[in-house]
Design a protein around this motif. Structure first.
Motif, PDB file in Angstrom:
ATOM      1  N   CYS A  24       0.841  -1.208   0.000  1.00 20.62           N
ATOM      2  CA  CYS A  24       0.000   0.000   0.000  1.00 20.62           C
ATOM      3  C   CYS A  24       0.876   1.259   0.000  1.00 20.62           C
ATOM      4  O   CYS A  24       2.022   1.231   0.455  1.00 20.62           O
ATOM      5  CB  CYS A  24      -0.946   0.001   1.192  1.00 20.62           C
ATOM      6  SG  CYS A  24      -0.190   0.606   2.712  1.00 20.62           S
ATOM      7  N   ILE A  70       2.641   2.604   3.304  1.00 24.80           N
ATOM      8  CA  ILE A  70       3.936   1.993   3.650  1.00 24.80           C
ATOM      9  C   ILE A  70       5.013   2.474   2.682  1.00 24.80           C
ATOM     10  O   ILE A  70       6.098   2.901   3.102  1.00 24.80           O
ATOM     11  CB  ILE A  70       3.818   0.450   3.623  1.00 24.80           C
ATOM     12  CG1 ILE A  70       2.877  -0.020   4.721  1.00 24.80           C
ATOM     13  CG2 ILE A  70       5.195  -0.205   3.755  1.00 24.80           C
ATOM     14  CD1 ILE A  70       2.514  -1.497   4.657  1.00 24.80           C
ATOM     15  N   CYS A 104      -0.807  -5.001  10.357  1.00 21.96           N
ATOM     16  CA  CYS A 104      -1.004  -5.737   9.095  1.00 21.96           C
ATOM     17  C   CYS A 104       0.318  -6.379   8.655  1.00 21.96           C
ATOM     18  O   CYS A 104       1.401  -5.975   9.093  1.00 21.96           O
ATOM     19  CB  CYS A 104      -1.533  -4.805   8.019  1.00 21.96           C
ATOM     20  SG  CYS A 104      -0.322  -3.590   7.471  1.00 21.96           S
ATOM     21  N   LYS A 148       2.911  -3.925   7.008  1.00 23.06           N
ATOM     22  CA  LYS A 148       3.712  -3.122   7.922  1.00 23.06           C
ATOM     23  C   LYS A 148       4.762  -3.965   8.619  1.00 23.06           C
ATOM     24  O   LYS A 148       5.924  -3.590   8.706  1.00 23.06           O
ATOM     25  CB  LYS A 148       2.810  -2.475   8.967  1.00 23.06           C
ATOM     26  CG  LYS A 148       2.304  -1.097   8.594  1.00 23.06           C
ATOM     27  CD  LYS A 148       1.496  -0.604   9.761  1.00 23.06           C
ATOM     28  CE  LYS A 148       1.235   0.872   9.728  1.00 23.06           C
ATOM     29  NZ  LYS A 148       0.466   1.283  10.902  1.00 23.06           N
ATOM     30  N   CYS A 208      -9.273   3.452   5.876  1.00 31.22           N
ATOM     31  CA  CYS A 208      -7.828   3.600   6.116  1.00 31.22           C
ATOM     32  C   CYS A 208      -7.494   5.013   6.596  1.00 31.22           C
ATOM     33  O   CYS A 208      -8.174   5.965   6.224  1.00 31.22           O
ATOM     34  CB  CYS A 208      -7.057   3.349   4.820  1.00 31.22           C
ATOM     35  SG  CYS A 208      -7.091   1.640   4.274  1.00 31.22           S
ATOM     36  N   LEU A 220      -7.099   1.801   0.795  1.00 29.99           N
ATOM     37  CA  LEU A 220      -5.907   2.005  -0.022  1.00 29.99           C
ATOM     38  C   LEU A 220      -5.660   0.745  -0.842  1.00 29.99           C
ATOM     39  O   LEU A 220      -5.769  -0.374  -0.308  1.00 29.99           O
ATOM     40  CB  LEU A 220      -4.700   2.249   0.881  1.00 29.99           C
ATOM     41  CG  LEU A 220      -4.276   3.688   1.109  1.00 29.99           C
ATOM     42  CD1 LEU A 220      -3.097   3.735   2.068  1.00 29.99           C
ATOM     43  CD2 LEU A 220      -3.920   4.385  -0.197  1.00 29.99           C
ATOM     44  N   PHE A 226      -4.084  -2.357  -2.324  1.00 29.19           N
ATOM     45  CA  PHE A 226      -3.192  -3.366  -1.728  1.00 29.19           C
ATOM     46  C   PHE A 226      -3.359  -3.497  -0.207  1.00 29.19           C
ATOM     47  O   PHE A 226      -2.556  -4.155   0.432  1.00 29.19           O
ATOM     48  CB  PHE A 226      -1.706  -3.117  -2.059  1.00 29.19           C
ATOM     49  CG  PHE A 226      -1.408  -3.087  -3.524  1.00 29.19           C
ATOM     50  CD1 PHE A 226      -1.724  -4.164  -4.335  1.00 29.19           C
ATOM     51  CD2 PHE A 226      -0.818  -1.973  -4.108  1.00 29.19           C
ATOM     52  CE1 PHE A 226      -1.454  -4.143  -5.697  1.00 29.19           C
ATOM     53  CE2 PHE A 226      -0.545  -1.933  -5.471  1.00 29.19           C
ATOM     54  CZ  PHE A 226      -0.867  -3.023  -6.264  1.00 29.19           C
ATOM     55  N   CYS A 227      -4.363  -2.833   0.369  1.00 28.27           N
ATOM     56  CA  CYS A 227      -4.610  -3.002   1.810  1.00 28.27           C
ATOM     57  C   CYS A 227      -5.651  -4.104   1.986  1.00 28.27           C
ATOM     58  O   CYS A 227      -6.845  -3.876   1.791  1.00 28.27           O
ATOM     59  CB  CYS A 227      -5.124  -1.700   2.418  1.00 28.27           C
ATOM     60  SG  CYS A 227      -5.664  -1.948   4.123  1.00 28.27           S
ATOM     61  N   TYR A 231      -8.538  -3.676   5.169  1.00 26.29           N
ATOM     62  CA  TYR A 231      -9.663  -2.765   4.957  1.00 26.29           C
ATOM     63  C   TYR A 231     -10.460  -3.134   3.701  1.00 26.29           C
ATOM     64  O   TYR A 231     -11.654  -2.820   3.613  1.00 26.29           O
ATOM     65  CB  TYR A 231      -9.192  -1.301   4.963  1.00 26.29           C
ATOM     66  CG  TYR A 231      -8.963  -0.837   6.394  1.00 26.29           C
ATOM     67  CD1 TYR A 231     -10.021  -0.371   7.170  1.00 26.29           C
ATOM     68  CD2 TYR A 231      -7.720  -0.939   6.995  1.00 26.29           C
ATOM     69  CE1 TYR A 231      -9.839   0.000   8.500  1.00 26.29           C
ATOM     70  CE2 TYR A 231      -7.512  -0.582   8.312  1.00 26.29           C
ATOM     71  CZ  TYR A 231      -8.585  -0.112   9.058  1.00 26.29           C
ATOM     72  OH  TYR A 231      -8.402   0.240  10.387  1.00 26.29           O
TER      73      TYR A 231
HETATM   74  S1  SF4 Z   1      -3.523  -1.589   7.376  1.00 24.18           S
HETATM   75 FE1  SF4 Z   1      -3.737  -1.281   5.172  1.00 24.18          FE
HETATM   76  S2  SF4 Z   1      -3.394   0.911   4.813  1.00 24.18           S
HETATM   77 FE2  SF4 Z   1      -2.597   0.395   6.844  1.00 24.18          FE
HETATM   78  S3  SF4 Z   1      -0.425  -0.004   6.485  1.00 24.18           S
HETATM   79 FE3  SF4 Z   1      -1.516  -1.970   6.423  1.00 24.18          FE
HETATM   80  S4  SF4 Z   1      -1.970  -2.324   4.259  1.00 24.18           S
HETATM   81 FE4  SF4 Z   1      -1.440  -0.147   4.497  1.00 24.18          FE
END
Ligand code: SF4
Ligand code: SF4
Length: 425
Positions: A116, A119, A146, A149, A285, A374, A376-377, A380
Motif C-alpha cells: 500500500c 507503507i 497488518c 507493515k 484507512c 488504499l 493493496f490493503c 480494509y
Molecule cells: S492496514 Fe492497510 S493501509 Fe494500513 S499499512 Fe496496512 S496495508 Fe497499508
C-alpha cells in the motif's frame, strides 16, 4: 525562521535539499488549491495554516531544541503506540505516517510493488531523505498490525533504530495479557532510551495530557453533528493530522479555542455549506498529510464530510484512558484496556467496528458512508465488504472506494462520488 536557517537545519538532518524543496513547493501548491480556496473558513483555521506552513520549519526547530536539551524523540506509525508512556518518559512523540507519493522507486527496492502507498510513502521518504521528522527520531516504534507493515519494519530496521511492539490480532483475555506485557516492554525500552524511570506520577500527568487532547477532538466531533456543517471535512481532517505532530498541550488549547468559535457558529445557524447539503461519513484507512485527494473530491461534488472513522479521526480519539488508578500497575491495566478497544481491521473478528460506524453515522446525522481503502490493503478491503452489508442492513447509503496516492483516477472517482451524492440529495 529565515530561509537560510531552515536550510541549515535541514542540511544538518542530512535531507536531500533539492528534492525536499521540490516536495515543499508541491505541498504548498496543493494546500493552496485544496485548503486556502475554501470559503467560510473559521478564523481559528489560521492556526492550521500556520502549522502546515511551518510543518518542516518551526516544529522541527522545536524538536531539535528539545533534543539539544536532552529529550529523546520517538516516531510512530500506528495509534496502538501509547503516547501516555512516551510522554511519561519525558520524550516527544511524532507520527511518521506519510500521505504523498514520493521516493516510490526507491521504496520498491525495499518493499514489494504490491504494497500500500502508506507503507511505500514512509519507506520512500526515508530512502529519499525527505522527512525531517524521521531524521529527528532517536527511536521508531513499529507494531505487528497488518502483514505489509510488519514485514516492512524488518526492512526498515536496517535504516533506523526500531522497537517492535506486538499487537495481538484477537481480543480474548490472553491477547489482553499479551498486549499488557508489550506495554511493559515498551515502557522499559523508553526508560533505556531516555534514562528516565516512568513513575506513577509522570504517567498520571501524561495520561491527563493525552486525554485532554482526545477530549478536545471529541468536542470538535460532537459539534459536527450540526446542520449546516460548521467546519469542512478537509479542515477537520487536517486538525486530526496535526494532532500527531504538534505539541499536545498547545494543540489542545488551540482546538478548544477553535471549538469555542464553532459553538458560536452553530448557535448562529452558520456553516460552511448550506443546510441540507448531503452529509457523508468517511470510513476506512487512515489519511496522513497530505493525502487530501478524496476529501477534496467529495467536498467539490456537492457534499460535506461530517466525520472520519479512521485512525486519523474517531478511532484515535473515541476512547479515553481511565485516570482513576493510583499505582503504576493499575495505570498499565487501564492503558491496555483502552488501547485494546481500537477497532482496527487487523483484528479478527472485528464486528464492533460495524456497530461503531453505524452509531457514528447516526450521531453525526450523516446521509451516507464512503469507505476509503488504499490499494493493496487487505484488511480494509475485506472490511469494506462487511461494512457495505452492515450499512445496507442499517439503511445507510454506502459507497466503497479503493484508490492510491496518485491523481490518475481523480476524474473517475469524482464521477462516482457525484453519482452517489446525487442519490442523497
Ligand atoms: S492496514 Fe492497510 S493501509 Fe494500513 S499499512 Fe496496512 S496495508 Fe497499508
Ligand atoms: S489502521 Fe490499524 S494499523 Fe493502521 S494506524 Fe490504525 S490501528 Fe494502526
Amino acid at each position: 525562521m529565515s530561509d537560510a536557517a531552515h536550510k541549515a537545519m535541514w542540511e544538518k538532518l542530512d535531507l536531500d535539499i533539492e528534492a525536499h524543496d521540490g516536495l515543499l513547493a508541491v505541498l504548498g501548491k496543493f494546500y493552496g488549491d485544496i485548503y486556502l480556496s475554501q470559503e467560510g473558513r473559521l478564523k481559528g483555521a489560521e492556526y492550521l495554516d500556520f502549522v502546515l506552513s511551518e510543518v518542516h520549519g518551526l516544529r522541527i526547530k522545536e524538536i531539535q531544541d528539545a533534543k539539544a536539551a536532552g529529550k529523546k524523540v520517538v516516531g510512530t506509525f500506528c495509534v496502538f503506540v501509547p503516547e501516555e508512556l512516551t510522554l511519561a518518559a519525558g520524550a516527544v512523540q511524532v507520527g511518521l505516517c506519510a500521505g504523498a507519493k514520493a521516493g516510490t522507486e526507491l521504496a520498491e527496492t525495499l518493499v514489494p510493488r504490491g504494497t500500500c502507498d502508506l507503507i511505500k510513502s514512509f519507506v520512500g521518504f526515508k530512502l529519499a531523505r525527505l522527512c525531517p521528522y524521521t531524521e529527528s527520531c532517536d527511536l521508531i516504534v513499529g507494531e505487528t498490525t497488518c502483514d505489509g507493515k510488519k514485514k516492512a519494519y524488518e526492512a526498515f530496521s536496517q535504516l533506523a533504530n526500531m522497537h517492535i511492539m506486538e499487537v495481538p490480532q484477537c481480543k480474548a483475555p490472553c491477547d489482553m495479557t499479551l498486549f499488557r506485557s508489550e506495554l511493559v516492554r515498551y515502557k522499559e525500552a523508553l526508560e533505556t532510551l531516555t534514562g528516565n524511570a516512568i513513575t506513577a506520577a509522570a504517567l498520571a500527568e501524561a495520561t491527563k495530557v493525552v486525554n485532554a487532547k482526545r477530549r478536545a477532538l471529541q468536542r470538535l466531533s460532537a459539534l459536527r453533528a450540526a446542520d449546516p456543517a460548521p467546519i469542512s471535512g478537509r479542515d477537520a481532517l487536517l486538525i486530526n493530522q496535526i494532532s500527531f505532530y504538534d505539541d499536545p498541550v498547545r494543540f489542545t488549547a488551540k482546538i478548544n479555542e477553535l471549538c469555542d468559535e464553532i459553538e458560536a457558529r452553530v448557535a448562529a445557524g452558520q456553516g460552511v455549506a448550506p443546510k441540507k447539503t448531503p452529509r457523508l461519513l468517511l470510513a476506512g484507512c487512515p489519511m496522513a498529510v497530505p493525502n487530501w485527494k478524496l476529501p477534496y473530491l467529495i467536498e467539490s461534488s456537492g457534499a460535506v464530510i461530517v466525520g472520519e472513522e479512521s485512525c486519523i479521526g474517531e478511532r484515535n480519539t473515541r476512547d479515553l484512558t481511565d485516570e482513576t488508578p493510583a499505582d503504576l500497575d493499575g495505570m498499565l491495566d487501564a492503558l491496555a484496556a483502552r488501547y485494546m478497544q481500537i477497532d482496527c481491521a487487523c483484528f479478527t473478528p472485528n464486528d464492533e467496528r460495524l456497530d461503531n460506524i453505524a452509531a457514528l453515522a447516526k450521531r453525526l446525522n450523516a446521509d451516507g458512508v464512503v469507505h476509503y481503502g488504499l490499494l493493496f490493503c487487505q484488511p480494509y478491503a475485506h472490511e469494506a465488504m462487511k461494512v457495505g452489508k452492515a450499512m445496507t442492513a442499517a439503511g445507510i447509503p454506502y459507497l466503497a472506494i479503493e484508490t492510491d496516492y496518485g491523481m490518475e483516477d481523480a476524474g473517475q472517482l469524482k464521477t462516482r462520488v457525484e453519482a452517489f451524492v446525487e442519490t442523497l440529495a
